[in-house]
Design a protein around this motif. Sequence first.
Motif, PDB file in Angstrom:
ATOM      1  N   TRP A 176       2.139 -29.894  30.740  1.00  0.00           N
ATOM      2  CA  TRP A 176       0.315 -30.295  30.444  1.00  0.00           C
ATOM      3  C   TRP A 176      -0.157 -30.602  31.653  1.00  0.00           C
ATOM      4  CZ3 TRP A 176      -2.101 -28.490  26.523  1.00  0.00           C
ATOM      5  CH2 TRP A 176      -0.965 -28.434  25.103  1.00  0.00           C
ATOM      6  N   ALA A 182      -5.266 -21.500  30.284  1.00  0.00           N
ATOM      7  CA  ALA A 182      -5.528 -20.652  29.099  1.00  0.00           C
ATOM      8  C   ALA A 182      -6.357 -19.225  29.477  1.00  0.00           C
ATOM      9  CB  ALA A 182      -6.073 -21.399  27.943  1.00  0.00           C
ATOM     10  N   ILE A 239      -6.490 -26.293  30.485  1.00  0.00           N
ATOM     11  CA  ILE A 239      -6.460 -27.466  29.230  1.00  0.00           C
ATOM     12  C   ILE A 239      -4.849 -28.961  29.385  1.00  0.00           C
ATOM     13  CG2 ILE A 239      -5.702 -27.474  26.707  1.00  0.00           C
ATOM     14  CD1 ILE A 239      -7.727 -25.485  27.903  1.00  0.00           C
ATOM     15  N   ARG A 250      -2.903 -31.075  24.107  1.00  0.00           N
ATOM     16  CA  ARG A 250      -3.289 -30.275  22.462  1.00  0.00           C
ATOM     17  C   ARG A 250      -4.601 -30.593  21.973  1.00  0.00           C
ATOM     18  NH1 ARG A 250      -0.109 -27.506  19.501  1.00  0.00           N
ATOM     19  NH2 ARG A 250      -0.525 -27.203  17.101  1.00  0.00           N
ATOM     20  N   LEU A 285      -7.345 -28.175  23.525  1.00  0.00           N
ATOM     21  CA  LEU A 285      -6.411 -26.585  22.809  1.00  0.00           C
ATOM     22  C   LEU A 285      -6.938 -25.802  21.794  1.00  0.00           C
ATOM     23  CD1 LEU A 285      -5.062 -23.529  23.931  1.00  0.00           C
ATOM     24  CD2 LEU A 285      -3.241 -24.866  23.190  1.00  0.00           C
ATOM     25  N   VAL A 302      -1.773 -18.434  26.939  1.00  0.00           N
ATOM     26  CA  VAL A 302      -1.838 -19.933  27.256  1.00  0.00           C
ATOM     27  C   VAL A 302      -0.435 -19.430  28.453  1.00  0.00           C
ATOM     28  CG1 VAL A 302      -1.569 -22.531  27.149  1.00  0.00           C
ATOM     29  CG2 VAL A 302      -2.271 -20.820  25.258  1.00  0.00           C
TER      30      VAL A 302
END
Length: 305
Positions: A171, A175, A197, A200, A203, A221
């Motif tokens: 991370w 995306a 992003i 999670r 996302l 992604v």
Amino acid sequence: MPDTPPRPYTAVSTPEVDLVLLGGDIGIYALARAFHEKYGITSTVVTRKVAGPVADSSILTTVELGMAASEEDMVAALLQVGRDKAARPGGTRPVLLANADFLVALLAAHRDELGELFHLPLLDDDVLEAVADKATFSQMCSEIGVATPRTVVLDFEGGTAPEVPELDLGWPVVAKASRSSAYNAVSFPGKRKVFEIEDRAQLLDLVGRLTEAGYQDRFVVQEMIPGDDTSMLSVTAYVDTQGRVTLLGGAQVLLEEHTPGALGNPAAMFTTDLPEVFEQSVRFLHHSGYRGYANFDVKIDPRDG
């Protein structure tokens, strides 16, 4: 000795060349200007809204359809323009061009009827579909050993939310729509060309907004490659009708656009030779069967080169 003043520019009119353009952004103006400088012609621009660079220009005429115009309205307007030009005594068959993926896809979808009135320099459907889809593009690159960021594909087929797997990309991630032509058909708060992003939860929130907006295509992604705007490279190429790459130009980006709808588009570059990147670009163009002008965005991963 005093400097010689520049000669005034005079375009030489070439009546056997005619150009119709679909769209109204700065790229459309650039095409109209390039054809005017070479052939001295006044292009016809068909667009939903006359604004920005195509407004009040003396090198083009506009057909404004209104912001509510559908894709079917655009095709109908092009057909009318084509019929009007064909009815003129001594009129020449115009070239029809667009400058956005979704508009190129629209022309390709109506190539039979438009091709009766215009020259259509378009890719074959199978090649266009392959190179315009970021998921397929990555797959084609892997087939010939051209490195691309690690990618996970989320499929919104049927308008249902896809299951989001656990990602091993680190991370933040990037995306974006797999095909901009499909993405152009939806609208939702916070829509961007490219999303960064952070985790999670973000996302999953994006997946929810895309589903609610009715998106029905794939979203990719990808791992984030470190580096600022100046880490980007650009390659422009031309492939002739025989499949020969007859033009290659390289550049390093100095500054990109940072507005939501144009994020990543280069705003300032300087030209430079990129032999290794050129070789990989030519390999992809030959592998895909591409024809015409092409542009590659390239980023060298500082972690491994």
